[in-house]
Design a protein around this motif. Structure first.
Motif, PDB file in Angstrom:
ATOM      1  N   MET A   1      46.418  41.712  34.793  1.00 35.11           N
ATOM      2  CA  MET A   1      45.697  41.715  36.061  1.00 35.11           C
ATOM      3  C   MET A   1      44.186  41.567  35.792  1.00 35.11           C
ATOM      4  SD  MET A   1      45.952  44.681  38.978  1.00 35.11           S
ATOM      5  CE  MET A   1      45.752  46.175  38.008  1.00 35.11           C
ATOM      6  N   ARG A   2      43.505  40.864  36.691  1.00 34.48           N
ATOM      7  CA  ARG A   2      42.049  40.752  36.559  1.00 34.48           C
ATOM      8  C   ARG A   2      41.387  41.846  37.412  1.00 34.48           C
ATOM      9  NH1 ARG A   2      40.952  35.296  37.802  1.00 34.48           N
ATOM     10  NH2 ARG A   2      41.940  34.873  35.828  1.00 34.48           N
ATOM     11  N   ILE A   3      40.589  42.671  36.750  1.00 37.20           N
ATOM     12  CA  ILE A   3      40.021  43.839  37.422  1.00 37.20           C
ATOM     13  C   ILE A   3      38.500  43.811  37.320  1.00 37.20           C
ATOM     14  CG2 ILE A   3      40.063  46.377  37.487  1.00 37.20           C
ATOM     15  CD1 ILE A   3      42.466  46.137  35.463  1.00 37.20           C
ATOM     16  N   VAL A   4      37.813  44.169  38.407  1.00 34.03           N
ATOM     17  CA  VAL A   4      36.362  44.356  38.357  1.00 34.03           C
ATOM     18  C   VAL A   4      36.099  45.861  38.381  1.00 34.03           C
ATOM     19  CG1 VAL A   4      34.158  43.956  39.510  1.00 34.03           C
ATOM     20  CG2 VAL A   4      35.903  42.167  39.534  1.00 34.03           C
ATOM     21  N   ILE A   5      35.340  46.337  37.414  1.00 35.43           N
ATOM     22  CA  ILE A   5      34.999  47.762  37.383  1.00 35.43           C
ATOM     23  C   ILE A   5      33.496  47.906  37.548  1.00 35.43           C
ATOM     24  CG2 ILE A   5      35.132  49.930  36.098  1.00 35.43           C
ATOM     25  CD1 ILE A   5      37.508  48.814  34.572  1.00 35.43           C
ATOM     26  N   ARG A   6      33.097  48.554  38.602  1.00 34.15           N
ATOM     27  CA  ARG A   6      31.674  48.773  38.864  1.00 34.15           C
ATOM     28  C   ARG A   6      31.377  50.229  38.489  1.00 34.15           C
ATOM     29  NH1 ARG A   6      27.093  50.481  39.981  1.00 34.15           N
ATOM     30  NH2 ARG A   6      26.331  50.810  42.096  1.00 34.15           N
ATOM     31  N   ILE A   7      30.596  50.399  37.421  1.00 37.06           N
ATOM     32  CA  ILE A   7      30.285  51.760  36.970  1.00 37.06           C
ATOM     33  C   ILE A   7      28.903  52.141  37.482  1.00 37.06           C
ATOM     34  CG2 ILE A   7      30.170  53.326  35.003  1.00 37.06           C
ATOM     35  CD1 ILE A   7      31.727  51.246  33.356  1.00 37.06           C
ATOM     36  N   GLY A   8      28.836  53.186  38.274  1.00 28.49           N
ATOM     37  CA  GLY A   8      27.578  53.618  38.870  1.00 28.49           C
ATOM     38  C   GLY A   8      26.558  54.045  37.821  1.00 28.49           C
TER      39      GLY A   8
END
Ligand code: UTP
Length: 232
Positions: A1-8
């Protein structure tokens, strides 16, 4: 799966937390090794805001202030990139990020251009890479009905649609100090893209893993047609 992870930036960089950055680097590697493609976007946290404050005191225009914050976010992106053993550069555009993704199956970027937030960068990347999931690792457990810091009766929502979240933002718009859990511009892009977003508490990277495994965690924001039960 292609996942975008936005880390604050609020999570890994306020103050800078090397232990957590290390844990995220291990998580990203694990995800890639288990077959996922991982697009990561990090913010600049308090250091970025400090540079905004300093440049404002020097009477620099807002665009210049934003550039400084972008450079700080790119510094944290570089830190994570180097820890992952990848090239010693950070993508400066969506196209560069996609190239890196094709090459390494993992890419880490910071800000893109003035006048936006890293939430919006993550939303654009999710749209352009046709990702299946966007995860926002932030400093709250999810989306609340009201500002949980000020209101004891604030309720955490397990699920919400983009449409209802936009309505919630409108209601809270004039209440000073409410931290918008997701940038409204990003919300609009994600709503159009029909991608699922999960907001989780990023202080424990396991929460990101749980969201990927579809375990009950944080708040799931869904396009209207994908939500079976509504709680807001
Ligand atoms: P963010 O608010 O997205 O970073 O960007 P953060 O530190 O991760 O924030 P939290 O953790 O969600 O609270 C910080 C600032 O950097 C500039 C903007 O000024 C933004 O408010 N920025 C960031 C840009 O100008 N362009 C970008 O593409 C990204």
């Amino acid at each position: 799966m292609r996942i975008v992870i936005r880390i604050g930036g609020s999570v890994i960089a306020s103050p800078v937390n090397p232990r957590l950055i290390n844990q995220y680097s291990k998580l990203l590697e694990r995800l890639r090794n288990s077959g996922h493609e991982v697009v990561t976007v990090v913010g600049g946290g308090t250091l970025a805001r400090e540079f905004i404050r300093i440049s404002s005191q020097l009477d620099l225009v807002e665009e210049a202030q934003d550039w400084l914050a972008i450079h700080v976010s790119r510094l944290f992106a570089l830190l994570l990139t180097l820890k992952l053993g990848l090239d010693n550069t950070v993508p400066h555009s969506i196209e560069e990020a996609i190239k890196r993704l094709e090459k390494d199956r993992i890419t880490v970027m910071g800000g893109l251009k003035p006048g936006m937030t890293t939430d919006t960068v993550a939303a654009y990347l999710a749209q352009k890479t046709e990702a299946q999931l966007l995860l926002k690792a932030t400093n709250q457990d999810g989306v609340y009905t009201k500002d949980p810091v000020k209101h004891k009766d604030a309720k955490k929502l397990d699920n919400i649609t983009y449409h209802k979240l936009a309505k919630l933002f409108e209601q809270n718009h004039h209440k000073a100090g409410i931290h918008q859990i997701l940038d409204p511009v990003a919300l609009e892009i994600l709503q159009k893209t029909h991608i699922k977003t999960v907001i989780v508490n990023g202080y424990d990277p396991q929460n990101v893993q749980k969201a990927i495994e579809n375990q009950k965690i944080g708040t799931v924001i869904s396009p209207e047609q994908n939500l079976n039960k509504s709680t807001a």
